[in-house]
Design a protein around this motif. Sequence first.
Motif, short mmCIF file in Angstrom:
data_model
loop_
_atom_site.label_atom_id
_atom_site.label_comp_id
_atom_site.label_asym_id
_atom_site.label_seq_id
_atom_site.Cartn_x
_atom_site.Cartn_y
_atom_site.Cartn_z
N LEU A 287 -0.19 -24.59 18.20
CA LEU A 287 1.25 -24.36 18.14
C LEU A 287 1.65 -23.65 16.86
N ALA A 288 1.03 -24.02 15.74
CA ALA A 288 1.35 -23.37 14.47
C ALA A 288 1.01 -21.89 14.52
N LEU A 290 0.77 -19.93 17.27
CA LEU A 290 1.64 -19.23 18.21
C LEU A 290 3.04 -19.06 17.65
N ARG A 291 3.51 -20.06 16.92
CA ARG A 291 4.87 -19.98 16.37
C ARG A 291 4.96 -19.05 15.18
N HIS A 292 3.82 -18.80 14.54
CA HIS A 292 3.80 -17.87 13.41
C HIS A 292 4.10 -16.45 13.89
N SER A 293 3.56 -16.11 15.05
CA SER A 293 3.82 -14.79 15.64
C SER A 293 4.06 -15.00 17.13
N PRO A 294 5.25 -15.48 17.49
CA PRO A 294 5.47 -15.95 18.86
C PRO A 294 5.56 -14.82 19.88
N ARG A 299 8.91 -20.43 25.03
CA ARG A 299 8.85 -21.48 24.00
C ARG A 299 7.67 -22.39 24.30
N PHE A 300 6.98 -22.85 23.25
CA PHE A 300 5.83 -23.74 23.37
C PHE A 300 6.20 -25.12 22.83
N THR A 338 0.82 -13.64 27.24
CA THR A 338 1.01 -14.95 26.63
C THR A 338 -0.19 -15.85 26.89
#
Length: 403
Positions: A287-288, A290-294, A299-300, A338
């Motif tokens: 998750l970290a 993917l959220r860094h470069s979403p 949304r995850f 994705t």
Amino acid sequence: MLGVVVIVGCGATVALRRAVEPAPPVRPGIDVLLSDSLHLLRGRRVGLVTNQTGIDADGVSDVERLRTAGAGLVALFSPEHGFRGTADPGELVTSVRDSATGLPIYSLYGRTSAPTDSMLAGIDLLLVDLQDAGARYYTYLWTTVGVMRAADRRGIPVVVLDRPNPIGDAVQGNVLDTLFSKTAVGFLAIPMRHGMTLGELALLAKHDLGLGVSLSVVPMRGWRRSMYFDETGLPFIAPSPNLRTLEALIHYPGLCLFEGTNLSVGRGSEHPFEQIGGIALDTSGILAELRHSPPPGVRFIGTSFTPHAAGDGKYNDTTLVGIRLEVTDRATYDPTVTAIRLLQAVRRRLPHGSYLPAHFNRLLGRDEVGLIDSAPTDELVQRWARQGAEFRDRRRAFLLYPE
């Protein structure tokens, strides 16, 4: 010749009125057939290839509509998951007799994947009415082509009663290499997300496979290519047991690749094809990353779930840690890219044993596993975009509906 039953209408005054009034519900092919093209059935003994999705705009089954209209319905044929859509994925279904009508229901996902000569004896016309899922892996196209081939052999016309592509017109993911994979989950050179209806795909398949079958498509009325299913006004019927929601259908062109890994795609849970999970999966790290470069449009969310009677044999009655996906913007979301981003993040933390190679390659349809594991995502995206652009040009000759 490709036979396309085209119903003409909608003049300029109608278009103007619709600019200020809500659009009427889409009319699927079964409604159009019975109101405008009943002559196609007159005096013919009819076989119907369908399942629980074969309904009219009011939710009435094709079988009831055809019998009420006096059509000479003599046999039913069912695809994967059976006539009522309850069989597990990959489960072989036996032929039975329908208790309500007394008609035989011949399974095309059992001992045979196409009608046999004995099944077709006494049939003059075959109707096909199945709700496709909008992804290359879905087996209803394979069933339709099997019907077309069998009909071609016996000189029986085929009429496809068209239905919406439930996830619209987008073309995404790689285009299958037909030299690499010729299976029920991929045998035509189409992308993971093809943006075509089953009727359009049947026309493309007739051309690409060189079939001589007499094929007609009864198009829908009122459907535009950009429509998602919840914009059609039609009742939603899950096309199979693990594609229960439109949300799952939107994710399916990407998350289905995880069927080719040792991770669960949520079969047997409350949200199949909306989440993935495994034992001791490092969801925090994934998750970290993917959220860094979403990826856009999604949304995850960290989650846990316990599959029961999953059907794929993965982790029954075992609590898994996982990641749930939620679409936030359909216009920008690409489920195929994705899924690759998610798979790459998983592989960095679970480098060994995550692929089921033979199945993964069947789903991917190209020898790109090394590229997925090693190349930057941008390189893959650019390669797939080129394939998608070529496919858009190629499919144009088979499209039946406006933007």
